[in-house]
Structures are given as C-alpha cells and as structure tokens.
Design a protein around this motif. Structure first.
Motif, PDB file in Angstrom:
ATOM      1  N   UNK A  67      23.456  92.835  14.679  1.00  0.00           N
ATOM      2  CA  UNK A  67      22.526  91.878  14.063  1.00  0.00           C
ATOM      3  C   UNK A  67      21.787  91.045  15.104  1.00  0.00           C
ATOM      4  N   UNK A  68      22.502  90.541  16.093  1.00  0.00           N
ATOM      5  CA  UNK A  68      21.857  89.694  17.102  1.00  0.00           C
ATOM      6  C   UNK A  68      20.768  90.457  17.849  1.00  0.00           C
ATOM      7  N   UNK A  69      21.074  91.684  18.277  1.00  0.00           N
ATOM      8  CA  UNK A  69      20.060  92.469  18.990  1.00  0.00           C
ATOM      9  C   UNK A  69      18.853  92.755  18.097  1.00  0.00           C
TER      10      UNK A  69
ATOM     11  N   UNK B 139      10.817  89.178  19.597  1.00  0.00           N
ATOM     12  CA  UNK B 139      10.017  89.428  20.801  1.00  0.00           C
ATOM     13  C   UNK B 139       8.960  90.515  20.628  1.00  0.00           C
ATOM     14  N   UNK B 140       8.853  91.094  19.444  1.00  0.00           N
ATOM     15  CA  UNK B 140       7.999  92.270  19.260  1.00  0.00           C
ATOM     16  C   UNK B 140       6.528  92.015  19.577  1.00  0.00           C
TER      17      UNK B 140
ATOM     18  N   UNK C  51      25.790 105.887  25.244  1.00  0.00           N
ATOM     19  CA  UNK C  51      25.514 105.767  23.807  1.00  0.00           C
ATOM     20  C   UNK C  51      25.130 104.334  23.451  1.00  0.00           C
ATOM     21  N   UNK C  52      25.912 103.381  23.932  1.00  0.00           N
ATOM     22  CA  UNK C  52      25.636 101.976  23.609  1.00  0.00           C
ATOM     23  C   UNK C  52      24.256 101.546  24.088  1.00  0.00           C
ATOM     24  N   UNK C  53      23.880 101.998  25.270  1.00  0.00           N
ATOM     25  CA  UNK C  53      22.572 101.624  25.800  1.00  0.00           C
ATOM     26  C   UNK C  53      21.453 102.120  24.890  1.00  0.00           C
ATOM     27  N   UNK C  54      21.558 103.371  24.445  1.00  0.00           N
ATOM     28  CA  UNK C  54      20.531 103.926  23.548  1.00  0.00           C
ATOM     29  C   UNK C  54      20.441 103.123  22.257  1.00  0.00           C
ATOM     30  N   UNK C  55      21.584 102.750  21.704  1.00  0.00           N
ATOM     31  CA  UNK C  55      21.593 101.963  20.469  1.00  0.00           C
ATOM     32  C   UNK C  55      20.978 100.585  20.689  1.00  0.00           C
TER      33      UNK C  55
ATOM     34  N   UNK D 250      16.673  96.561  19.997  1.00  0.00           N
ATOM     35  CA  UNK D 250      15.831  95.580  20.687  1.00  0.00           C
ATOM     36  C   UNK D 250      14.356  95.962  20.671  1.00  0.00           C
ATOM     37  N   UNK D 251      14.075  97.195  20.351  1.00  0.00           N
ATOM     38  CA  UNK D 251      12.686  97.650  20.302  1.00  0.00           C
ATOM     39  C   UNK D 251      12.025  97.679  21.668  1.00  0.00           C
ATOM     40  N   UNK D 252      12.791  98.090  22.678  1.00  0.00           N
ATOM     41  CA  UNK D 252      12.255  98.132  24.043  1.00  0.00           C
ATOM     42  C   UNK D 252      12.709  99.419  24.711  1.00  0.00           C
ATOM     43  N   UNK D 253      12.131  99.721  25.884  1.00  0.00           N
ATOM     44  CA  UNK D 253      12.555 100.922  26.601  1.00  0.00           C
ATOM     45  C   UNK D 253      13.334 100.600  27.871  1.00  0.00           C
ATOM     46  N   UNK D 254      13.598  99.318  28.120  1.00  0.00           N
ATOM     47  CA  UNK D 254      14.466  98.974  29.247  1.00  0.00           C
ATOM     48  C   UNK D 254      15.122  97.617  29.037  1.00  0.00           C
TER      49      UNK D 254
END
Length: 327
Positions: A61-63, A70-71, A120-124, A129-133
């Motif tokens: 939820x927080x992420x 920030x979108x 896996x966690x990083x991809x999720x 977060x709607x970001x690529x890094x």
C-alpha cells in the motif's frame, strides 16, 4: 530545505525525508489514502524531494501511495528509497512476526533476502512505484538464512541493469556493513535514532564516520511521542502497535513530556514546535545525514519541513543533552 550527499555517492537527499511507513497504515491503525498522497505532494512543494518506503508497509500500500503521489513529478526531481527482505507472501527465511494487514487478515511475516527473492521484490516495487529505477535500495533487516554476500550480489546485478542506483542497509551492525560492502558498494545505514534511543552512538556512528557512510535516522520523533502531543491517557486506534510499546506506557509518556517542557523555551525562542526542535537536534548529531519524518496529512508534512531551516546554537544543543539525562 537543506540537501546532503549520502556517503561517497552523488545521491543527494533532503535532510527531512518523507517516511512513508505511517502512510501505508500497517501497524498505524490504517490509512487515509487521499490524505497520504496529499502529504507527499505537499512535502515536494516545500523541498522534501526524498521519500522512503518499503513493500511491507501496508503490504504494498505505501509504495502504491508513493507511486500515485509522484506520477506527475519529473522523475529526476525526486529520490525514491525503498527496501527488500521482508515477505508476507512467502514462508521462507527467518520468521519475523504474526501480524494483520490493513483489512484485519492474519499474516505471517518473514525476513528473507535470497537472490531470486530480491530480484522479484525489485520488479514488484518498480511496478507499484510506477518507475523504472530506485535511487536507494536497502535491505530491511539482517536475516540469518542467506549469506550477506549472496544478497548484495543480487543488488549489484540490479545496479548493473540500471534498476537501482545505489545500495544501502537498514538495522545493520558495523560488521554486517563491512561484509555487505565487500559484495556491493553500499552508501548508507538506516537505523533507529532519537533523543530516547541513542544506541548507535557506541558502534555504528564511529564506524560510519570513519568509512564515510551516511546514516538515515528513522523514528527520530519516536512515532510522535517527542512532539509533546501524546498524553498519558491517550487511546490508540485498533491495530496501532504503539499501544504495546514500553515507551508509550503512561509513566513513560509523563517522563518524556516533563523533559519536553524543559526544552520548550528553546522551541519558543526559535518560533518552532517541539517536533521541529527535535528533528533539528537529530540532524545536528555526528554522522546523522538525514532524518526520516512520517506524516499522515499535508499539515504534518509542512510542519516537519520547517525543521530544516532552524538554527541551533552549541549552547542550546548542550542544554538539551544535559536535560536528556533526566529521562
């Protein structure tokens, strides 16, 4: 707002960084999503460009809230800090705790930082977060089932792939930091630190000063206790973990509030709140690079941000330190 570089990196964070644990609601008695989004947006408008979150905060939820907030902000204008190594959807590693999610469902949480789990966690996290890094990717807690070297080799791979800019740790000892840094360059340690909790001064602070690692202080306000707004008869919402904490029992609250009354004249002289004074004191301590400050709404964020602009004299700091011995 003041900005500081973290360790030997070019990553600059706002000294007041938005701590998004409370925004996720988990262990805080739930969340008001709209208020949390507005709190992050309000912070950005006054210079709080850095946001610290984690998947475990509200089990995603927080992420998601951070991603929504920030979108519409240019990505290069903000710094996203998140974490890995706490799973509520996988029974593997070190058992951490029984808990409940925001809907009241029972969940079991494990500390686990195996290589494939981190990938896996990083991809999720990137999706939520709607970001690529991610600017700073931190292991949430030490865990015993995976060698530190394996965990940070995985993070090094993510850095090579451009999905992570820098690696950090949380709640690590000096020895654990040394080991992690051999496998992947780390730049920081996020640890609990406040007027009421100064344990890191014995080992972690000297080590970080010697090796030029940044320290990200979390819970500098002791989850609100050091604002002076909590009274001994305070009733916490259902699911709020503070009700079980020793420092939040009536006799402890009274003792802390007595101390806060002694230092309140300093806050008054500065035209500041007690919370702002406490945050500024934290930032003035050796090796403390930034202070994480959570907020449930925009007004709390704006109040936290003002701490950056205070000027504390050495005499005022010494007075505060002398009165701390009474707690």
């Amino acid at each position: 707002m003041e900005y500081r570089k973290i360790g030997n990196s070019d990553l600059q964070l706002s000294v007041i960084t938005f701590g998004a644990w409370a925004a996720g609601g988990w262990m805080w008695g739930g969340t008001e999503r709209k208020d949390a989004v507005n709190a992050i947006k309000a912070g950005y408008e006054v210079g709080i460009s850095s946001i610290d979150t984690a998947p475990i905060y509200g089990q995603g939820t927080s992420e998601e809230i951070v991603g929504e907030a920030i979108k519409d902000i240019p990505r290069e204008k903000i710094q996203i800090l998140t974490k890995f190594g706490m799973r509520w959807d996988l029974a593997k590693g070190d058992f951490a705790m029984h808990s409940q999610d925001n809907s009241g469902k029972n969940i079991d949480i494990y500390k686990y930082a195996g290589k494939e789990s981190i990938i896996y966690e990083c991809e999720q996290s990137l999706k939520r977060l709607g970001t690529d890094y991610i600017d700073l990717y931190q292991i949430h807690w030490p865990e015993s089932s995976t060698p530190i070297e394996e965990s940070f080799e995985a993070v090094a791979r993510l850095i090579e792939q451009g999905k992570v800019r820098y690696a950090g740790v949380c709640n690590y000892t000096a020895q654990q930091m040394e080991e992690a840094n051999k496998a992947c360059k780390i730049i920081s340690n996020q640890v609990p630190y406040s007027m009421l909790n100064r344990k890191i001064e014995a080992e972690v602070v000297p080590y970080c000063l010697k090796n030029n690692f940044g320290i990200l202080a979390y819970s500098p306000l002791e989850r609100g206790l050091l604002t002076g707004k909590i009274q001994p008869n305070h009733v916490f919402a259902k699911g709020d973990a503070r009700s079980e904490m020793k420092v939040y029992q009536p006799e402890s609250i009274k003792k802390v509030n007595d101390f806060l009354l002694k230092i309140k004249p300093i806050a008054d002289d500065l035209g500041a709140t007690l919370g702002q004074l406490v945050l500024k004191w934290t930032l003035e301590q050796p090796a403390i690079t930034i202070a994480l400050a959570g907020a449930r709404n925009a007004e709390q964020t704006l109040q936290n941000a003002k701490a950056s602009n205070l000027q504390l004299s050495q005499e005022q700091i010494q007075f505060i330190n002398s009165e701390l011995s009474s707690i």
